[in-house]
Design an enzyme around this catalytic site. Structure first.
Site, PDB file in Angstrom:
ATOM      1  N   LYS A 183      92.624  54.997  50.989  1.00  0.00           N
ATOM      2  CA  LYS A 183      93.475  54.771  50.166  1.00  0.00           C
ATOM      3  C   LYS A 183      94.813  55.551  50.631  1.00  0.00           C
ATOM      4  O   LYS A 183      94.851  56.428  51.124  1.00  0.00           O
ATOM      5  CB  LYS A 183      93.309  54.813  48.724  1.00  0.00           C
ATOM      6  CG  LYS A 183      92.535  53.834  47.834  1.00  0.00           C
ATOM      7  CD  LYS A 183      93.840  52.777  47.888  1.00  0.00           C
ATOM      8  CE  LYS A 183      93.301  51.496  47.209  1.00  0.00           C
ATOM      9  NZ  LYS A 183      94.336  50.479  47.423  1.00  0.00           N
ATOM     10  N   TYR A 185      90.451  48.823  56.731  1.00  0.00           N
ATOM     11  CA  TYR A 185      90.557  49.667  55.718  1.00  0.00           C
ATOM     12  C   TYR A 185      90.253  51.001  56.292  1.00  0.00           C
ATOM     13  O   TYR A 185      89.206  51.336  57.093  1.00  0.00           O
ATOM     14  CB  TYR A 185      89.579  49.432  54.784  1.00  0.00           C
ATOM     15  CG  TYR A 185      89.519  50.451  53.523  1.00  0.00           C
ATOM     16  CD1 TYR A 185      90.481  50.576  52.566  1.00  0.00           C
ATOM     17  CD2 TYR A 185      88.546  51.595  53.613  1.00  0.00           C
ATOM     18  CE1 TYR A 185      90.541  51.457  51.686  1.00  0.00           C
ATOM     19  CE2 TYR A 185      88.637  52.525  52.283  1.00  0.00           C
ATOM     20  CZ  TYR A 185      89.728  52.352  51.714  1.00  0.00           C
ATOM     21  OH  TYR A 185      89.593  53.482  50.498  1.00  0.00           O
ATOM     22  N   ASP A 218      94.027  63.147  54.679  1.00  0.00           N
ATOM     23  CA  ASP A 218      92.590  63.171  54.497  1.00  0.00           C
ATOM     24  C   ASP A 218      91.968  63.425  55.818  1.00  0.00           C
ATOM     25  O   ASP A 218      91.875  62.185  56.531  1.00  0.00           O
ATOM     26  CB  ASP A 218      92.026  61.973  53.594  1.00  0.00           C
ATOM     27  CG  ASP A 218      90.865  62.157  53.654  1.00  0.00           C
ATOM     28  OD1 ASP A 218      89.974  62.824  54.096  1.00  0.00           O
ATOM     29  OD2 ASP A 218      90.177  61.085  52.587  1.00  0.00           O
TER      30      ASP A 218
END
Ligand code: 13P
Ligand code: MG
Ligand code: MG
Length: 384
Positions: A238, A235, A11
């Site tokens: 995902k 983070y 991504d």
């Protein structure tokens, strides 16, 4: 020849939030892949997106973990990142977690699935066919249940009762909490069935890394099992795993693997990577636009000719009206789960909340607890 199928996915930016990469980004990646074929780095290449993730599928003879192939994918994602930055897209360069990978992009952010195989197109593989699964908005163990069932349970894979599969498959399961390296246990189905499920039930810690035929020793499956938040420490999105699955003959047929996706099983992921939602099978190149951001999975199928070229077109397994029924089922499950919002099973446990900010909020509150007699919790009686 020894042929390697590699898929590397990242991504590196998306339009209007975390929905899908832009056309310009896809065009740039397509051009780079065409030029890598022209230069002879790879034999063939193909690209797609699932949600905000771009997958580059390649065939070549350089083996797994090849520095040049990995570097090519990295450089291509850098080019797409530059376009994402130029146009102000969301999350530009999100999965490129290091300044420059040291030879291999595993552990540097992008997801990698690779299988090297003897490619003779003779028995036991007179034809080579495989599938590429790509999932968005979900954790690393999203394939644990469906791919395990497709390779270990005759309720889904009737082919397991045939002579070429009746010895079963060896599962390589990875412990993703062990960030010191790839720590693997080898377990055999059917006799270790329950031990395998005891591990694979925990989608956040244990994942299928590979599956091998016990009849021929050939590798059937490679999954990009890793945990982005273990790599990055904070983070960064995902894991959104990919999987290569060889099919037919000595391996399950496509329908035996994809029938397990009719469950639309619950996985960790969804909004802010912190919820539990059903995974919806979708056609290739589907953006994430639903209420919340339901985890998505796509499945493309290919054949490979004698020279290692992919078939002139591909099959989009989930682009078929029969899957509309499953999509509606997934959406209904999603709405039911979302109706309990933040409560209990609807959100991931504290340790798995991908947005560290949620944990900071809780920790800040935990520090303010005190006993009813006025003493502060966690502070020795003498200091109170
Ligand atoms: P991605 O990993 O697909 O960017 O998703 C991140 C997220 O937080 C979704 O809400
Ligand atoms: Mg994203
Ligand atoms: Mg994603």
């Amino acid at each position: 020849m020894k042929l390697t199928i590699s898929c590397i996915k990242a991504d590196v930016g998306s339009i209007g939030g975390h929905t899908k990469p832009s056309e310009r980004m896809m065009d740039a990646v397509r051009e780079e892949v065409a030029s890598a074929i022209e230069k002879g780095l790879i034999i063939d290449g193909w690209i797609s997106y699932t949600g905000d993730d771009i997958a580059i599928l390649m065939s070549h003879t350089r083996g797994e973990d090849d520095v040049d192939v990995h570097q090519f994918a990295w450089d291509t994602f850098i080019k797409a990142t530059e376009i994402a930055r130029e146009y102000g897209l969301y999350g530009a360069g999100q999965d490129l977690l290091v300044d420059a990978p040291s030879g291999n992009v595993r552990g540097a952010g992008p997801a990698v699935a690779e299988i090297e195989m003897d490619h003779t197109l003779e028995a036991p593989r007179p034809a080579e066919s495989f599938m590429l699964f790509a999932a968005d908005k979900c954790g690393p163990g999203a394939y644990n249940l469906p791919i395990f069932l497709g390779f270990a349970d005759p309720m889904y894979c009737g082919g397991l009762m045939l002579p070429q599969m009746i010895k079963g498959f060896t599962f390589h399961v990875i412990d993703m909490d062990n960030t010191g390296g790839d720590s693997i246990i080898e377990l055999n189905a059917p006799e270790d069935y329950y031990q395998i499920t005891a591990l694979l039930r925990d989608n956040e810690r244990f994942g299928i890394d590979g599956i091998y035929s016990r009849t021929t020793g050939q590798r059937a499956v490679s999954v990009s099992a890793q945990r982005l938040h273990s790599i990055a420490g904070v983070y960064t999105g995902k894991d959104d795993p990919i999987a290569l699955v060889r099919n037919q003959g000595i391996f399950p047929a496509p329908e035996e693997v994809i029938s397990t996706f009719t469950k639309a099983h619950f996985v960790g992921g969804d909004a802010r990577g912190s919820h539990v939602m059903p995974i919806m099978p979708v056609p290739l190149n589907t953006p994430v636009t639903g209420p919340y951001c339901l985890p998505l999975v796509s499945a493309a199928g290919f054949s490979v000719n004698r020279d290692g070229m992919f078939s002139d077109s591909y099959i989009d397994f989930f682009d078929n009206p029969v899957w509309d029924e499953v999509r509606a089922h997934a959406q209904r499950k999603g709405i039911d789960m979302r109706s309990q919002g933040w409560s209990g099973a609807a959100m991931l446990p504290y340790s798995e909340l991908e947005y560290g900010g949620f944990r900071d909020t809780v920790t800040g509150l935990v520090d303010r607890f005190s006993f009813k007699n006025g003493a502060r919790a966690g502070v020795p009686a003498d200091d109170n």
